[in-house]
Design a protein around this motif. Structure first.
Motif, PDB file in Angstrom:
ATOM      1  N   SER A 150       2.304 -13.957 -14.241  1.00  0.00           N
ATOM      2  CA  SER A 150       3.266 -14.573 -13.792  1.00  0.00           C
ATOM      3  C   SER A 150       4.374 -14.096 -13.296  1.00  0.00           C
ATOM      4  CB  SER A 150       4.013 -15.251 -15.154  1.00  0.00           C
ATOM      5  OG  SER A 150       4.541 -14.152 -15.863  1.00  0.00           O
ATOM      6  N   GLN A 151       4.302 -12.676 -12.884  1.00  0.00           N
ATOM      7  CA  GLN A 151       5.021 -12.079 -12.380  1.00  0.00           C
ATOM      8  C   GLN A 151       4.565 -11.430 -10.892  1.00  0.00           C
ATOM      9  OE1 GLN A 151       8.430 -11.553 -12.997  1.00  0.00           O
ATOM     10  NE2 GLN A 151       8.206 -12.885 -14.830  1.00  0.00           N
ATOM     11  N   LEU A 152       3.489 -10.449 -10.952  1.00  0.00           N
ATOM     12  CA  LEU A 152       2.958  -9.782 -10.040  1.00  0.00           C
ATOM     13  C   LEU A 152       3.706  -9.343  -8.704  1.00  0.00           C
ATOM     14  CD1 LEU A 152      -0.507 -11.945  -9.645  1.00  0.00           C
ATOM     15  CD2 LEU A 152       0.016  -9.680 -11.035  1.00  0.00           C
ATOM     16  N   CYS A 153       3.651  -9.849  -7.418  1.00  0.00           N
ATOM     17  CA  CYS A 153       4.700  -9.613  -6.255  1.00  0.00           C
ATOM     18  C   CYS A 153       5.275 -10.905  -5.918  1.00  0.00           C
ATOM     19  CB  CYS A 153       3.967  -8.924  -5.314  1.00  0.00           C
ATOM     20  SG  CYS A 153       5.071  -7.421  -4.692  1.00  0.00           S
ATOM     21  N   TYR A 154       5.346 -11.951  -6.913  1.00  0.00           N
ATOM     22  CA  TYR A 154       6.001 -13.045  -6.384  1.00  0.00           C
ATOM     23  C   TYR A 154       7.633 -12.951  -6.235  1.00  0.00           C
ATOM     24  CZ  TYR A 154       1.653 -15.247  -8.359  1.00  0.00           C
ATOM     25  OH  TYR A 154       0.319 -15.559  -8.322  1.00  0.00           O
ATOM     26  N   ASN A 155       8.214 -11.682  -6.631  1.00  0.00           N
ATOM     27  CA  ASN A 155       9.689 -11.359  -6.529  1.00  0.00           C
ATOM     28  C   ASN A 155       9.708 -10.680  -5.155  1.00  0.00           C
ATOM     29  OD1 ASN A 155      10.701 -13.181  -8.246  1.00  0.00           O
ATOM     30  ND2 ASN A 155      10.286 -11.612  -9.818  1.00  0.00           N
ATOM     31  N   CYS A 156       8.567 -10.288  -4.296  1.00  0.00           N
ATOM     32  CA  CYS A 156       8.533  -9.232  -3.250  1.00  0.00           C
ATOM     33  C   CYS A 156       8.978  -9.905  -2.079  1.00  0.00           C
ATOM     34  CB  CYS A 156       7.359  -8.543  -3.257  1.00  0.00           C
ATOM     35  SG  CYS A 156       6.604  -7.485  -4.962  1.00  0.00           S
ATOM     36  N   ASN A 157       9.685  -9.113  -1.193  1.00  0.00           N
ATOM     37  CA  ASN A 157       9.758  -9.705   0.217  1.00  0.00           C
ATOM     38  C   ASN A 157       8.260  -9.699   0.895  1.00  0.00           C
ATOM     39  OD1 ASN A 157      12.453 -10.006   0.079  1.00  0.00           O
ATOM     40  ND2 ASN A 157      12.715  -7.925   0.669  1.00  0.00           N
ATOM     41  N   ALA A 158       7.335  -9.108   0.476  1.00  0.00           N
ATOM     42  CA  ALA A 158       6.043  -8.899   0.999  1.00  0.00           C
ATOM     43  C   ALA A 158       5.399 -10.450   0.553  1.00  0.00           C
ATOM     44  CB  ALA A 158       5.243  -7.885   0.417  1.00  0.00           C
ATOM     45  N   CYS A 159       5.829 -10.933  -0.407  1.00  0.00           N
ATOM     46  CA  CYS A 159       5.282 -12.195  -1.048  1.00  0.00           C
ATOM     47  C   CYS A 159       5.790 -13.242  -0.097  1.00  0.00           C
ATOM     48  CB  CYS A 159       5.371 -12.442  -2.428  1.00  0.00           C
ATOM     49  SG  CYS A 159       4.432 -14.094  -2.944  1.00  0.00           S
ATOM     50  N   TRP A 200      -2.378  -2.906 -10.857  1.00  0.00           N
ATOM     51  CA  TRP A 200      -2.240  -1.502 -10.309  1.00  0.00           C
ATOM     52  C   TRP A 200      -1.412  -0.673 -11.116  1.00  0.00           C
ATOM     53  CZ3 TRP A 200      -4.314  -1.026  -5.253  1.00  0.00           C
ATOM     54  CH2 TRP A 200      -4.779  -2.285  -4.714  1.00  0.00           C
ATOM     55  N   THR A 201      -1.742   0.687 -11.308  1.00  0.00           N
ATOM     56  CA  THR A 201      -0.962   1.485 -12.032  1.00  0.00           C
ATOM     57  C   THR A 201      -0.520   2.748 -11.250  1.00  0.00           C
ATOM     58  OG1 THR A 201      -3.032   2.524 -12.881  1.00  0.00           O
ATOM     59  CG2 THR A 201      -2.108   0.741 -14.148  1.00  0.00           C
ATOM     60  N   ASN A 202       0.676   3.388 -12.135  1.00  0.00           N
ATOM     61  CA  ASN A 202       0.827   4.740 -11.569  1.00  0.00           C
ATOM     62  C   ASN A 202       1.165   4.875  -9.935  1.00  0.00           C
ATOM     63  OD1 ASN A 202       0.292   5.704 -14.488  1.00  0.00           O
ATOM     64  ND2 ASN A 202      -1.763   6.002 -13.844  1.00  0.00           N
ATOM     65  N   PRO A 203       2.155   4.417  -9.571  1.00  0.00           N
ATOM     66  CA  PRO A 203       2.797   4.515  -8.126  1.00  0.00           C
ATOM     67  C   PRO A 203       2.905   6.120  -8.047  1.00  0.00           C
ATOM     68  CG  PRO A 203       4.370   3.247  -9.307  1.00  0.00           C
ATOM     69  CD  PRO A 203       3.206   3.402 -10.323  1.00  0.00           C
ATOM     70  N   VAL A 204       2.685   6.539  -6.800  1.00  0.00           N
ATOM     71  CA  VAL A 204       3.210   8.023  -6.541  1.00  0.00           C
ATOM     72  C   VAL A 204       4.150   7.974  -5.245  1.00  0.00           C
ATOM     73  CG1 VAL A 204       0.948   8.673  -6.851  1.00  0.00           C
ATOM     74  CG2 VAL A 204       1.220   7.925  -4.539  1.00  0.00           C
ATOM     75  N   ASN A 205       4.615   6.997  -4.930  1.00  0.00           N
ATOM     76  CA  ASN A 205       5.434   6.792  -3.974  1.00  0.00           C
ATOM     77  C   ASN A 205       6.544   5.558  -3.850  1.00  0.00           C
ATOM     78  OD1 ASN A 205       7.153   7.548  -1.731  1.00  0.00           O
ATOM     79  ND2 ASN A 205       5.832   6.811  -0.070  1.00  0.00           N
ATOM     80  N   GLN A 206       7.091   5.536  -5.040  1.00  0.00           N
ATOM     81  CA  GLN A 206       7.885   4.115  -5.338  1.00  0.00           C
ATOM     82  C   GLN A 206       9.187   3.929  -4.525  1.00  0.00           C
ATOM     83  OE1 GLN A 206       8.126   3.786  -9.860  1.00  0.00           O
ATOM     84  NE2 GLN A 206       8.198   1.277  -9.714  1.00  0.00           N
ATOM     85  N   THR A 219       0.819  -1.048   0.065  1.00  0.00           N
ATOM     86  CA  THR A 219       0.003  -0.073   0.040  1.00  0.00           C
ATOM     87  C   THR A 219       0.707   1.212  -0.003  1.00  0.00           C
ATOM     88  OG1 THR A 219      -1.656  -1.057   1.188  1.00  0.00           O
ATOM     89  CG2 THR A 219      -1.732   1.100   1.304  1.00  0.00           C
ATOM     90  N   SER A 220       1.957   1.220   0.486  1.00  0.00           N
ATOM     91  CA  SER A 220       2.754   2.415   0.820  1.00  0.00           C
ATOM     92  C   SER A 220       3.348   2.756  -0.800  1.00  0.00           C
ATOM     93  CB  SER A 220       4.118   1.955   1.625  1.00  0.00           C
ATOM     94  OG  SER A 220       4.771   0.876   1.165  1.00  0.00           O
ATOM     95  N   ALA A 232       9.330   4.234  -1.389  1.00  0.00           N
ATOM     96  CA  ALA A 232       8.604   3.791  -0.018  1.00  0.00           C
ATOM     97  C   ALA A 232       9.146   2.354   0.195  1.00  0.00           C
ATOM     98  CB  ALA A 232       7.212   3.948  -0.014  1.00  0.00           C
ATOM     99  N   ASP A 233       9.396   1.417  -0.889  1.00  0.00           N
ATOM    100  CA  ASP A 233       9.562   0.181  -0.657  1.00  0.00           C
ATOM    101  C   ASP A 233      10.310  -0.565  -1.662  1.00  0.00           C
ATOM    102  OD1 ASP A 233       9.144  -2.937  -0.083  1.00  0.00           O
ATOM    103  OD2 ASP A 233       7.943  -2.331   1.340  1.00  0.00           O
ATOM    104  N   PRO A 234      11.311  -1.296  -1.676  1.00  0.00           N
ATOM    105  CA  PRO A 234      12.040  -2.011  -2.684  1.00  0.00           C
ATOM    106  C   PRO A 234      10.965  -2.793  -3.409  1.00  0.00           C
ATOM    107  CG  PRO A 234      13.457  -2.096  -0.784  1.00  0.00           C
ATOM    108  CD  PRO A 234      11.962  -1.432  -0.387  1.00  0.00           C
ATOM    109  N   ASP A 235       9.933  -3.373  -2.714  1.00  0.00           N
ATOM    110  CA  ASP A 235       8.935  -4.103  -3.438  1.00  0.00           C
ATOM    111  C   ASP A 235       8.136  -3.222  -4.583  1.00  0.00           C
ATOM    112  OD1 ASP A 235       9.542  -6.234  -1.996  1.00  0.00           O
ATOM    113  OD2 ASP A 235       7.957  -6.321  -0.648  1.00  0.00           O
ATOM    114  N   CYS A 236       7.911  -2.182  -4.407  1.00  0.00           N
ATOM    115  CA  CYS A 236       7.390  -1.445  -5.059  1.00  0.00           C
ATOM    116  C   CYS A 236       7.941  -1.412  -6.750  1.00  0.00           C
ATOM    117  CB  CYS A 236       7.487   0.315  -4.951  1.00  0.00           C
ATOM    118  SG  CYS A 236       6.582   0.731  -3.316  1.00  0.00           S
TER     119      CYS A 236
END
Length: 270
Positions: A207-216, A187-193, A175-176, A195-199
């Motif tokens: 096949s990508q989404l946030c599967y490479n994120c620490n959040a996942c 999801w499109t057009n982040p305003v605070n990219q 969300t950040s 904020a988190d490396p996952d952005c």
């Protein structure tokens, strides 16, 4: 008297057989979950222990019903090992799932998850690069995220939903980042990219989404924590019943042995 002790032991083993059923059911329930389907080492230990308890309890029942003292001795030995193994699994699961990496997000009914909030053992064994690549591929091939797009249409519906930790971490950006909602998985057009490396890791490709994120990774651990905590309640009740059965069975076995020895002693003097 020996017959009474053996009948009591047979009844107790029937109770042990019944106690093994929820253990096996809990293991199957855990193994059927999407996250556990992608973590092969976590899928079957509980099912295996439950099945072995069932087999050993059946052996004890046969030994008691047909007065096979050798089989009863084998039953008592192996049942002690299995109860000990189940206790070790319970304590271990409680310790490694105790830390909770979840945190509230303003304006959202669901929570988000921090990888550092979970135990180092889980992080080291499940989220390192070698382990995660296979898990990531498995998650991407599942329908965990596709279900979100089928269940929620508007942003208000989605923000008011109680999605699973796995869905929260893997199917949407943090969300950040300030992304604009299009659908649960777009999801499109982040305003605070910044904020988190996952952005930067987020991608609208299915096949990508946030599967490479620490959040996942954190969401996967969050799912595991929730599921094991639920299973532990059933397992604790089952292990208490098994310990109770085992203590009484030991006493009955000892009484039967003493009675047999006494009968032989009397026969020797007759």
């Amino acid at each position: 008297m020996s017959g009474v002790s053996n009948n009591l032991t047979a009844i107790l083993n029937f109770i042990a057989i019944l106690a093994s059923i929820p253990i096996i059911a809990s293991g199957i329930w855990l193994a059927s979950k999407p996250d556990n389907e992608c973590i092969h080492n976590f899928r079957w230990p509980i099912v295996l222990i439950g099945f072995l308890i069932l087999v050993v309890a059946l052996a004890g029942f046969v030994g008691a019903y047909w007065n096979k003292q050798g089989l009863l001795a084998v039953y008592l030995f192996f049942m002690a090992l299995l109860i000990a193994a189940l206790l070790v699994v319970l304590v271990f699961a409680f310790v490694v799932t105790r830390p909770d990496g979840s945190y509230d997000v303003p304006g959202r009914a669901y929570k988000e998850y921090s990888l550092q909030g979970y135990s180092s053992w889980l992080r080291n064994h499940l989220t390192t690069s070698g382990s995660w690549q296979n898990i990531r591929t498995c998650l991407a091939d599942s329908d965990v995220c596709i279900k979100l797009a089928q269940n929620y249409i508007t942003a208000d519906q989605f923000f008011a939903s109680h999605i699973s930790p796995l869905q929260s971490g893997c199917c949407k950006p943090p969300t950040s980042c300030g992304f604009n909602y299009v659908s649960p998985i777009m999801w499109t057009n982040p305003v605070n990219q910044m904020a988190d490396p996952d952005c930067y890791a987020w991608n609208n490709d299915l096949s990508q989404l946030c599967y490479n994120c620490n959040a996942c990774k954190a969401g996967l651990l969050g799912n595991l924590r929730q599921e094991w905590r639920k299973a532990n309640i059933i397992l604790i009740v089952a292990v208490v019943v098994l310990i109770w059965v085992y203590v009484i069975a030991c006493s009955a076995f000892k009484n039967a042995q003493t009675e047999d020895l006494f009968n032989r002693y009397k026969q020797g003097w007759v």
